[in-house]
Design a protein around this motif. Sequence first.
Motif, short mmCIF file in Angstrom:
data_model
loop_
_atom_site.label_atom_id
_atom_site.label_comp_id
_atom_site.label_asym_id
_atom_site.label_seq_id
_atom_site.Cartn_x
_atom_site.Cartn_y
_atom_site.Cartn_z
N GLU A 26 0.83 -1.22 0.00
CA GLU A 26 0.00 0.00 0.00
C GLU A 26 0.86 1.26 0.00
OE1 GLU A 26 -3.67 -1.82 2.61
OE2 GLU A 26 -2.80 0.08 3.29
N ILE A 27 1.92 1.23 0.81
CA ILE A 27 2.80 2.42 0.87
C ILE A 27 3.46 2.65 -0.49
CG2 ILE A 27 4.89 3.39 1.92
CD1 ILE A 27 4.11 1.88 4.52
N ALA A 30 0.86 4.06 -2.82
CA ALA A 30 0.53 5.45 -2.48
C ALA A 30 1.67 6.38 -2.91
CB ALA A 30 0.27 5.59 -0.99
N LYS A 99 -1.66 11.94 3.26
CA LYS A 99 -2.47 11.53 2.11
C LYS A 99 -3.04 10.13 2.29
CE LYS A 99 -2.56 11.58 -2.82
NZ LYS A 99 -2.21 12.10 -4.08
N MET A 100 -2.30 9.26 3.01
CA MET A 100 -2.77 7.90 3.24
C MET A 100 -3.73 7.80 4.42
SD MET A 100 0.63 5.54 2.63
CE MET A 100 -0.29 4.00 2.57
N LYS A 102 -3.01 8.37 7.61
CA LYS A 102 -2.38 7.97 8.88
C LYS A 102 -2.54 9.09 9.91
CE LYS A 102 -0.32 4.48 6.64
NZ LYS A 102 -0.77 3.10 6.81
#
Length: 399
Positions: A26-27, A30, A99-100, A102
Amino acid sequence: MPDAQGYFGEYGGSFIPPQLETIMTEIAAAYDECRNDPAFKVELARLYKHFVGRPSPIFHAENLSAKYGTDIYLKREDLNHTGAHKINHCLGEALLAKKMGKTKLIAETGAGQHGVALATAAALVGLECDIYMGEVDIRKEHPNVVRMRILGANVIPATHGRKTLKEAVDAAFEAYMKDPINQLYAIGSVVGPHPFPMMVRDFQSIIGNEAREQFQEMTGSLPGNLVACVGGGSNAMGLFTAFLEDEGVKIHGAEPAGRSLTEAGEHAATLTLGEPGVMHGFKSYMLKDEQGEPQEVYSVASGLDYPSVGPQHSHLKDIGRVNYGTVSDDEAIDAFFELSRLEGIIPAIESSHALAYALKLAKSGERGSILINLSGRGDKDIDFVVEQYGNQYGIDQLV
Ligand SMILES: *Cc1c(COP(=O)(O)O)cnc(C)c1O
């Protein structure tokens, strides 16, 4: 480079517990999105210019040049807001985390520079921040500990082993494993599992992109030599990346020889004396003890004492594109005073390793120009240097 699996030649990759695999994918996805998103790029460029103060200048160190017989230039990353290059990737990682979705950034820190830069980015972007730091470094780098806490970050001591950078990484990683959904582990250098070595390098590559243009504008040509210190290797990759295809530019990385290269535990010369292995989620040169575990390491520069190194450096060493050499504690401290007294610039002890290496190059007869990455300023180090080395350099008690 790297390939889709995060390999630079045979180094890098992703050696992580299965429960982290989805999150790393995912990172990476992204980051890929951000990298191609004009709005992300505009926002990062705005912060670099108006918050960090970029571009950082290149300074022709004329007094050093005259003394050492060749033209010496400094890329002034010490002039960035927070005093080192680390803010370049911390802002990138903070924007990515935001943006994710967190809520918290966590990280390790050695000299405290990464912690301060990350705490700064977290405050700016509006994220919580937990910083893990070895107990020994907490004592040695007290002003940075206070800065992080003023900025609203939690500083959490790592109390096992040598209580320095490696232990801080262990502690931060353990905390990250407990909640990888809401936290982003903002790795402090070009190390760790894919995509971090690539991502941190990309954020840092602004150093070399600026420098390449600035240097040509100043001198009409490219530098003969580049020199940067190598801990994890982010400031070095930041400078080197823009020049890797320029065959005429010789590139040098300076590793810490500490107190002794012949005694395990007394240096952190990973590329010089290490062998390939896996730790902290990636494959690279590393210093191993008899059990094959990460060796205890030491350097007078807290930001350089790490028993592995960014995987791209291992690749660049193997293909012979970058020459890696060492600088001892004493040589670094000598260079620290040399720059302070000849040019009026107090460098970080880490950066003093690059400087010392450059001076050795000049003394060995190198006459091509030398561009040094002055990765940070030395304010954080002054009390330690005066206490340990003051009387050798004529700084006696005043009262
Ligand atoms: C952290 C630090 C370094 C070492 O980190 P790299 O990832 O090797 O660049 C060097 N210089 C300064 C000033 C630092 O704060």
